[in-house]
Scaffold this motif. Structure first.
Motif, PDB file in Angstrom:
ATOM      1  N   TYR A  38       0.820  -1.214   0.000  1.00  8.64           N
ATOM      2  CA  TYR A  38       0.000   0.000   0.000  1.00  8.64           C
ATOM      3  C   TYR A  38       0.860   1.273   0.000  1.00  8.64           C
ATOM      4  O   TYR A  38       0.495   2.264  -0.662  1.00  8.64           O
ATOM      5  N   THR A  74      -0.614   9.949   4.977  1.00  8.26           N
ATOM      6  CA  THR A  74      -0.693  10.906   3.860  1.00  8.26           C
ATOM      7  C   THR A  74      -1.376  12.217   4.267  1.00  8.26           C
ATOM      8  O   THR A  74      -1.105  13.251   3.677  1.00  8.26           O
ATOM      9  N   LEU A  91      -5.736   0.584  11.713  1.00  9.94           N
ATOM     10  CA  LEU A  91      -5.866  -0.830  12.082  1.00  9.94           C
ATOM     11  C   LEU A  91      -4.580  -1.601  11.785  1.00  9.94           C
ATOM     12  O   LEU A  91      -4.349  -2.655  12.371  1.00  9.94           O
ATOM     13  N   THR A  92      -3.769  -1.097  10.858  1.00 16.43           N
ATOM     14  CA  THR A  92      -2.651  -1.883  10.304  1.00 16.43           C
ATOM     15  C   THR A  92      -1.316  -1.285  10.755  1.00 16.43           C
ATOM     16  O   THR A  92      -0.843  -0.282  10.191  1.00 16.43           O
ATOM     17  N   LEU A  95       1.557  -0.241   8.292  1.00 13.02           N
ATOM     18  CA  LEU A  95       1.470   1.018   7.530  1.00 13.02           C
ATOM     19  C   LEU A  95       1.880   2.196   8.411  1.00 13.02           C
ATOM     20  O   LEU A  95       2.582   3.114   7.960  1.00 13.02           O
TER      21      LEU A  95
HETATM   22  C1  LIG Z   1      -6.951   3.156   1.282  1.00 13.30           C
HETATM   23  S1  LIG Z   1      -6.054   3.107   2.778  1.00 13.30           S
HETATM   24  C2  LIG Z   1      -5.919   4.838   3.169  1.00 13.30           C
HETATM   25  C3  LIG Z   1      -4.745   5.171   4.011  1.00 13.30           C
HETATM   26  C4  LIG Z   1      -4.409   6.664   4.105  1.00 13.30           C
HETATM   27  N1  LIG Z   1      -5.389   7.402   4.848  1.00 13.30           N
HETATM   28  C5  LIG Z   1      -4.212   7.269   2.731  1.00 13.30           C
HETATM   29  O1  LIG Z   1      -4.838   8.295   2.428  1.00 13.30           O
HETATM   30  O2  LIG Z   1      -3.384   6.747   1.981  1.00 13.30           O
HETATM   31  C6  LIG Z   1      -7.280   2.536   3.901  1.00 13.30           C
HETATM   32  C7  LIG Z   1      -6.776   2.436   5.321  1.00 13.30           C
HETATM   33  O3  LIG Z   1      -7.868   2.138   6.191  1.00 13.30           O
HETATM   34  C8  LIG Z   1      -7.359   1.323   7.234  1.00 13.30           C
HETATM   35  N2  LIG Z   1      -8.507   0.675   7.874  1.00 13.30           N
HETATM   36  C9  LIG Z   1      -9.353  -0.229   7.338  1.00 13.30           C
HETATM   37  N3  LIG Z   1     -10.290  -0.577   8.248  1.00 13.30           N
HETATM   38  C10 LIG Z   1     -10.025   0.130   9.377  1.00 13.30           C
HETATM   39  C11 LIG Z   1     -10.632   0.200  10.657  1.00 13.30           C
HETATM   40  N4  LIG Z   1     -11.699  -0.520  10.988  1.00 13.30           N
HETATM   41  N5  LIG Z   1     -10.081   1.035  11.563  1.00 13.30           N
HETATM   42  C12 LIG Z   1      -8.979   1.765  11.280  1.00 13.30           C
HETATM   43  N6  LIG Z   1      -8.362   1.718  10.087  1.00 13.30           N
HETATM   44  C13 LIG Z   1      -8.884   0.919   9.144  1.00 13.30           C
HETATM   45  C14 LIG Z   1      -6.412   0.393   6.519  1.00 13.30           C
HETATM   46  O4  LIG Z   1      -5.503  -0.233   7.391  1.00 13.30           O
HETATM   47  C15 LIG Z   1      -5.732   1.350   5.544  1.00 13.30           C
HETATM   48  O5  LIG Z   1      -4.596   1.940   6.106  1.00 13.30           O
END
Ligand SMILES: C[S@@+](CC[C@H](N)C(=O)[O-])C[C@H]1O[C@@H](n2cnc3c(N)ncnc32)[C@H](O)[C@@H]1O
Length: 286
Positions: A38, A74, A91-92, A95
């Protein structure tokens, strides 16, 4: 007097996220977002959205800012560059580690904390600005997540959420993958619904004023054709990787998905660029 401590999520949030099935679901989601690369998607394709969100919110020095589902930061990093006191949650943890390393290299101080958007580990009204960039949309229980964004934002504070729309490119990518993917878990809502202004209005309800919904596009010129887009996402983007994994060794279904994703990419390409639509919502917490 309520037994609910103000330093904890609401009892509804706690009871949902404490359930073993929910914890197993979130563990699968975290593993999915940790798969592939990612950070490459953020760096090479979508990273400017965080700066756009922070710029639209006019984040100021000294503000307490929470980035929910921050990924590699970001939005969190640009907010910290403005001099805000930033907490980045996701959550991850893998990252967050990437974002932490970037902050250290730049000499920026942020707090990085693993947390579920549906059960944020902060007291009520802790932050001046609560934001999420293509992030909270992926938490499966939309109302739960929206309630948590508002709970940790102080009265008079600002909430800003940027999400892919269902009709835009990434919304259409999820629609294309849906027939090939496992059924969603019971009670989960589709991520791109956060890209509908009426949906977000109903999630936030009377608890906000001055809600502004901006439908905008991100210009993406990273891909020269649909196949290049598809192969990049197949290697790097967790949700796409998960669908291919689900197909296992079904070569004909994989070939069909390959063709559908490449066709989608070609459909959106115009003179070497694509415009990916998103919705940027800002609102004031009453
Ligand atoms: C598409 S990425 C976006 C990351 C960042 N905000 C960006 O703009 O690049 C989606 C993010 O949502 C996080 N995520 C998914 N489900 C989540 C949850 N229930 N609680 C917190 N984070 C979550 C994932 O780990 C991932 O980092």
């Amino acid at each position: 007097m309520s037994m609910q401590s103000s330093t904890e999520p609401t009892s509804a949030a706690t009871s949902l996220t404490a359930m073993p099935e929910d914890q197993a679901l979130k563990a699968r989601h975290a593993a999915m977002w940790a798969s592939g690369n990612y950070p490459a998607v953020a760096d090479e394709v979508v990273g400017s959205l965080g700066r756009i969100l922070v710029g639209t919110l006019e984040v100021q020095s000294g503000q307490r800012v929470l980035d929910v589902a921050a990924g590699t930061g970001t939005a969190a990093l640009p907010a910290a560059r403005q001099g805000a006191h930033v907490t980045a949650t996701d959550l991850t943890p893998e990252l967050l580690d990437v974002g932490r390393a970037e902050a250290t290299a730049e000499g920026l101080e942020l707090t990085w904390q693993t947390a579920d958007a549906e059960s944020l580990p902060f007291a009520d009204a802790t932050f001046d600005v609560v934001l999420s960039c293509i992030g909270v949309m992926f938490a499966p229980h939309h109302q739960q997540a929206a309630d948590e964004l508002l709970r940790v934002c102080r009265p008079g504070g600002t909430v800003g959420v940027l999400s892919w729309t269902p009709e835009g490119f990434i919304g259409q990518m999820f629609a294309t993958m849906k027939p090939y993917a496992p059924s969603p878990p019971a009670g989960a809502s589709p991520a791109p619904l956060w890209g509908r202004a009426d949906h977000v209005r109903s999630l936030l309800g009377e608890r906000v004023t001055d809600l502004v919904a901006r439908q905008q596009t991100l210009r993406v010129n990273r891909f020269s054709d649909g196949i290049e887009f598809r192969d990049f996402f197949k290697i790097n983007y967790g949700p796409t990787i998960a669908v291919y994994r689900f197909l296992g060794d079904d070569a004909s279904r994989m070939a069909a998905l390959d063709a559908d994703l490449a066709a989608l990419g070609d459909r959106f390409l115009r003179e070497g660029a694509m415009d990916w639509e998103y919705l940027l919502i800002t609102a004031t917490h009453v």
